[in-house]
Design an enzyme around this catalytic site. Structure first.
Site, short mmCIF file in Angstrom:
data_model
loop_
_atom_site.label_atom_id
_atom_site.label_comp_id
_atom_site.label_asym_id
_atom_site.label_seq_id
_atom_site.Cartn_x
_atom_site.Cartn_y
_atom_site.Cartn_z
N LYS A 1 0.12 -1.07 6.12
CA LYS A 1 -1.24 -1.46 6.82
C LYS A 1 -1.89 -2.55 6.21
O LYS A 1 -2.73 -3.44 6.82
CB LYS A 1 -2.13 -0.20 6.42
CG LYS A 1 -3.71 -0.39 7.18
CD LYS A 1 -3.65 -0.60 8.84
CE LYS A 1 -5.13 -1.26 9.01
NZ LYS A 1 -6.10 -0.20 9.10
N LYS B 1 -13.48 -4.56 2.96
CA LYS B 1 -12.98 -3.37 2.05
C LYS B 1 -11.36 -3.57 2.14
O LYS B 1 -10.64 -3.65 0.96
CB LYS B 1 -13.54 -2.28 2.53
CG LYS B 1 -12.96 -1.02 1.73
CD LYS B 1 -11.65 -0.63 2.28
CE LYS B 1 -11.85 0.23 3.71
NZ LYS B 1 -10.55 0.79 4.12
#
Lengths: 299, 299
Positions: free
Chosen positions: A175, A243
Site C-alpha cells: 500500500k 499521514k
C-alpha cells in the site's frame, strides 16, 4: 442474496469503512458494527447491521473482524488496548486490518494477536471513496496464505482486484508503494494542467487527449477534471494523504532509501497544510503548483 | 480496402514514422515517402509506397504532407530549407507536422508556409512505437478547424483519439503537457518499484495490485513490467525524452513557470545521460533512482 454463514465484524465506519461495510451487508454477511462515534453505527443498523458498543464486543460476536482506522496507533489501540479485540478474542478469530499503517506496526500487532491464537491479515485498499462505494477497490494483502484463501469471498465483496502480496506486513508495504505511484501521478496531473492553463489551452481538451495516450492515469481521469473545474472538495483529504506519506518516508528511512519524487509531493502537500488547506481533497495539490508560479488566484 | 483519393506524402520514417506511414498505406492512401536515409524508404516501397528523393518532390506529388522528425530544426529545414516542402508547394497543400517541437517554432513555420498558401497543422502524438504500430495513438492537433476536419480521416488511420486543441502551436503545446504527465508517472513507477524491491516484495504482485487502483497509469502497465524484468531496451529513447523535456522547460521558461516535478524527472534522466545510457529506453529511469540509493546493481 443468500445469508452467508460467516459473522463479520466491522470497526471504523468513516469515509471508506462505511461504504465497505455496506457492501458486506449487501453481499449477505451478518455484520456486527462498531465506531467511535455512534451515528455511523446507527445508520448501518438501519440497513441490517447489529450495533456493538466496543471492539471487544465485536470480537466476541464475529468470526472475522475488519478494522478500517486512520493510523497505526488507532489500530494498536483497537486491537490490543483496553476494551479491544484481544479481550474478546478466541482461538481461530481472524482480524483483517484494512487501514493504511506502518508495515512494522502491522507485523507487531499480528505477532501480539498471534500469541492469543488470532490470525491477522493486513489488507489495505486503493481506489478512494468511489471505489469503496462501488466495491471496486484494489486490495493488497499480507499474512498467511490459508487465511487469505478463507477470507477471499469477504474481500471480494469490497474489491475487484485482491492480491496476496506475501507475509504479514507486506500488504501494508505494498500500500505504501501504491501511495508513491498515486502522489507522483497527482503531481504529474497538476503540472500538466498548470502548464496547459498558463499556455491558454482548453483544459478539457488537454485532459481528453492526454488521457488517451502514454500520459494517462487513474489520477488524470478522476482528479484531472476536478482540478480543471477547481473542485477541491474531498475525496481523499490532504491530511490523510500526508499521514500516508509520513508512513512511506518512515519506512524508506528505515531502509536508507532516498525517494526524491515522493519527497517533493510531500512538500507540495505541506505547502497546502501551511495555507490551512489540509481538509481539501488531494487534487488541491494543483494550488501548490500554482502558488509557486504566482498563479494562485482562481481563473 | 478501397483506394483513397487523397495523395499523402510522408517525410521521416523512424521508429514512429515508419509504422504510422504503414498504417496509412494499409488504410488505402496512395503514399509518397521520403527519409534522410534510404533504407526505410525502400522498405515502404516494397509495401506499395512511391519513393521520393527530397521533401520538395514529396510536396510536388502529394495533397497532404506529413512530417515526423526529431526536433524543431529538422522540421524547419524540411519545411523551409533548400529542397524543402516550400519549394514544391502549391496553393492548397496541407502540411501535418506530427513531430514534437517547440510550439513557438511550430507557429513560425505555419506562418511562413501560410505566406505560400500552404495550411499547416501541428499534430504530435502519444502512445509510443506500440501505439504507432497498432494505430492507437493519441493525436493532439493545432491549426485551422476546417483543415483539421478535412484531415481527420488521415489522422484516424494512425490514431484512436484525435483531439483538436486549438490554433497553430496548441497541439504542440498539448504534447508538451502530455510529456509532463508521462515523465512524472514514470518517476512514480520507478520509485514505487524501488521501494517495493528494497522491502523484499514480489514486484509482479505489486504491479498487479497497484495497477488495479488509484495508482494505475499507462506507464505502470507498460513500463512497470519492463522495469521489474530489467528490460531497458527502447521503446522511447532517453535521448529523445530529454529533447522533449528541453522543449517543456524552454516553453515553461518563456512563461516564467516553475515545474518542480518535471525538472526532477529531467535531472534523473540526466543522471543516466551522465552514465552514458541515453540510448536506453525511458523505463531505465529506475536505474537513476536505484543509483541514488546505492542499489544500482542488478538483482
Amino acid at each position: 442474496m443468500p445469508q452467508r454463514d460467516v459473522n463479520v465484524g466491522f470497526i471504523g465506519l468513516g469515509h471508506m469503512g462505511k461504504p465497505m461495510a455496506r457492501n458486506l451487508l449487501q453481499a449477505g454477511y451478518p455484520l456486527v458494527a462498531h465506531n467511535r462515534s455512534r451515528a455511523a453505527v446507527d445508520d448501518l443498523a438501519r440497513e441490517g447491521a447489529q450495533p456493538a458498543a466496543s471492539a471487544r464486543e465485536v470480537a466476541e460476536r464475529a468470526d472475522v473482524v475488519i478494522t478500517m482506522l486512520p493510523d497505526s496507533p488507532d489500530v494498536e489501540l483497537v486491537a490490543l488496548g483496553p476494551g479491544g479485540i484481544v479481550e474478546g478474542a478466541r482461538e481461530g478469530l481472524v482480524v483483517i486490518d484494512m487501514s493504511t499503517i506502518l508495515p512494522r506496526a502491522s507485523r507487531d500487532i499480528a505477532a501480539r494477536l498471534g500469541d492469543q491464537g488470532v490470525v491477522m491479515l493486513d489488507a489495505p485498499v486503493s481506489g478512494g471513496p468511489q471505489g469503496a462505494q462501488a466495491g471496486t477497490l484494489a486490495i493488497m494483502v499480507g499474512g498467511p496464505r490459508d487465511a487469505f484463501d478463507r477470507c477471499l469471498p469477504i474481500l471480494e465483496a469490497m474489491g475487484r482486484k485482491i492480491v496476496h502480496i506475501g507475509g504479514n506486513g507486506q500488504g501494508a508495504m505494498a500500500k505504501l508503494c501504491n501511495q508513491v505511484a498515486c502522489v507522483l501521478n497527482l503531481v504529474g496531473v497538476a503540472e500538466t494542467l498548470v502548464l496547459a492553463r498558463r499556455a491558454g489551452l482548453d483544459l478539457g481538451r488537454v485532459l481528453e487527449a492526454v488521457g488517451a495516450g502514454a500520459g494517462s492515469s487513474w489520477m488524470l481521469a478522476n482528479q484531472g477534471p476536478k482540478m480543471a473545474a477547481r473542485d477541491f472538495a474531498p475525496g481523499f483529504f490532504i491530511r490523510l494523504q500526508q499521514k500516508d506519506l509520513r508512513l512511506v518516508m518512515a519506512a524508506a528511512e528505515e531502509m536508507n532509501l532516498p525517494l526524491l519524487g515522493t519527497a517533493l509531493a510531500q512538500q507540495l502537500f505541506r505547502a497546502l497544510e501551511a495555507g490551512g488547506e489540509a481538509e481539501l481533497g488531494t487534487q488541491a495539490i494543483i494550488k501548490a503548483v500554482e502558488r509557486l508560479a504566482a498563479l494562485d488566484r482562481p481563473i
